[in-house]
Design a protein around this motif. Structure first.
Motif, PDB file in Angstrom:
ATOM      1  N   ARG A  26       0.832  -1.213   0.000  1.00 21.69           N
ATOM      2  CA  ARG A  26       0.000   0.000   0.000  1.00 21.69           C
ATOM      3  C   ARG A  26       0.864   1.261   0.000  1.00 21.69           C
ATOM      4  NH1 ARG A  26      -5.295  -0.190   0.595  1.00 21.69           N
ATOM      5  NH2 ARG A  26      -6.228  -2.229   0.965  1.00 21.69           N
ATOM      6  N   GLY A  30       0.723   3.981  -2.938  1.00 20.58           N
ATOM      7  CA  GLY A  30       0.371   5.335  -2.516  1.00 20.58           C
ATOM      8  C   GLY A  30       1.436   6.344  -2.902  1.00 20.58           C
ATOM      9  N   ASP A  33       1.035   7.354  -6.364  1.00 22.85           N
ATOM     10  CA  ASP A  33      -0.317   7.861  -6.654  1.00 22.85           C
ATOM     11  C   ASP A  33      -1.187   6.845  -7.392  1.00 22.85           C
ATOM     12  OD1 ASP A  33       0.098  10.353  -5.414  1.00 22.85           O
ATOM     13  OD2 ASP A  33       1.105  11.116  -7.210  1.00 22.85           O
ATOM     14  N   ASP A  35      -4.067   3.784  -6.903  1.00 16.47           N
ATOM     15  CA  ASP A  35      -5.122   3.373  -5.985  1.00 16.47           C
ATOM     16  C   ASP A  35      -4.988   1.887  -5.671  1.00 16.47           C
ATOM     17  OD1 ASP A  35      -7.438   2.820  -4.594  1.00 16.47           O
ATOM     18  OD2 ASP A  35      -8.797   3.394  -6.222  1.00 16.47           O
ATOM     19  N   GLN A  38      -7.403  -0.793  -6.943  1.00  8.25           N
ATOM     20  CA  GLN A  38      -7.395  -1.166  -8.361  1.00  8.25           C
ATOM     21  C   GLN A  38      -6.577  -2.430  -8.640  1.00  8.25           C
ATOM     22  OE1 GLN A  38      -8.904   0.665 -11.092  1.00  8.25           O
ATOM     23  NE2 GLN A  38      -9.998   1.469  -9.327  1.00  8.25           N
ATOM     24  N   GLU A  89      -5.487   0.479 -15.432  1.00  7.28           N
ATOM     25  CA  GLU A  89      -6.466   0.572 -14.349  1.00  7.28           C
ATOM     26  C   GLU A  89      -7.514  -0.521 -14.502  1.00  7.28           C
ATOM     27  OE1 GLU A  89      -8.131   4.243 -13.195  1.00  7.28           O
ATOM     28  OE2 GLU A  89      -6.288   5.361 -13.590  1.00  7.28           O
TER      29      GLU A  89
END
Length: 167
Positions: A26, A30, A33, A35, A38, A89
């Motif tokens: 994570r 993060g 940038d 998510d 996803q 994505e």
């Protein structure tokens, strides 16, 4: 959950590798940038025997290593030092970024040799593996500089010392 961790070597349970892998993954996404909702990452927490077998099978190197990664896509940059392509994505369900394997024996030995906490070194190796899944590499000098810069920044945000600096 971003990560699905399979613990083959019970020594990883004492370190709570599931939580460590989730947090490191994570933090990496993060920082870039991306998510975490996803994506999915499979993590295999194993030993030197298992990782040596995987290293021989996939890289023709029949020796143990600390971490291996198998990205779902080749996102690597064509030009040395450039950022990799962006991961696609998800369109509905999370996309698999790929798989990571980490060896207890090598991780523990490296942590002891460098005077680092085992959890900090394992966190670094998971971050390293996730960056590989995202197309980062360290074969060419410019790419290594970029990748190590991200690793150092992510670890710093997590309160972990720069692994590339002597302390």
């Amino acid at each position: 959950m971003l990560t699905d961790t399979i613990v083959e070597d019970d020594r990883w349970s004492d370190l709570d590798i599931e939580t460590l892998a989730e947090g490191a993954s994570r933090a990496t996404l993060g920082h870039l940038d991306l998510d975490p909702a996803q994506f999915e990452i499979a993590v295999l927490a194993c030993d030197d025997t298992r990782i040596a077998t995987l290293n021989a099978e996939f890289r023709a190197k029949p020796t143990p290593t600390n971490v291996l990664s198998w990205p779902s896509w080749d996102l690597s940059a064509e030009t040395e030092g450039d950022a990799p392509e962006e991961a696609p994505e998800a369109d509905g369900e999370p996309e698999s970024l790929g798989d990571i394997a980490i060896s207890w024996d090598t991780c523990e030995r490296e942590a002891k040799e460098s005077g680092k906490l085992l959890a900090d070194h394992a966190t670094h190796l998971i971050i390293h593996g996730v960056l590989h899944l995202l197309g980062y590499d360290h074969v060419r000098d410019g790419d290594a500089t970029l990748m190590e810069g991200h690793e150092t920044a992510i670890l710093g945000k997590m309160g972990i010392d720069d692994p590339y600096r002597d302390h």
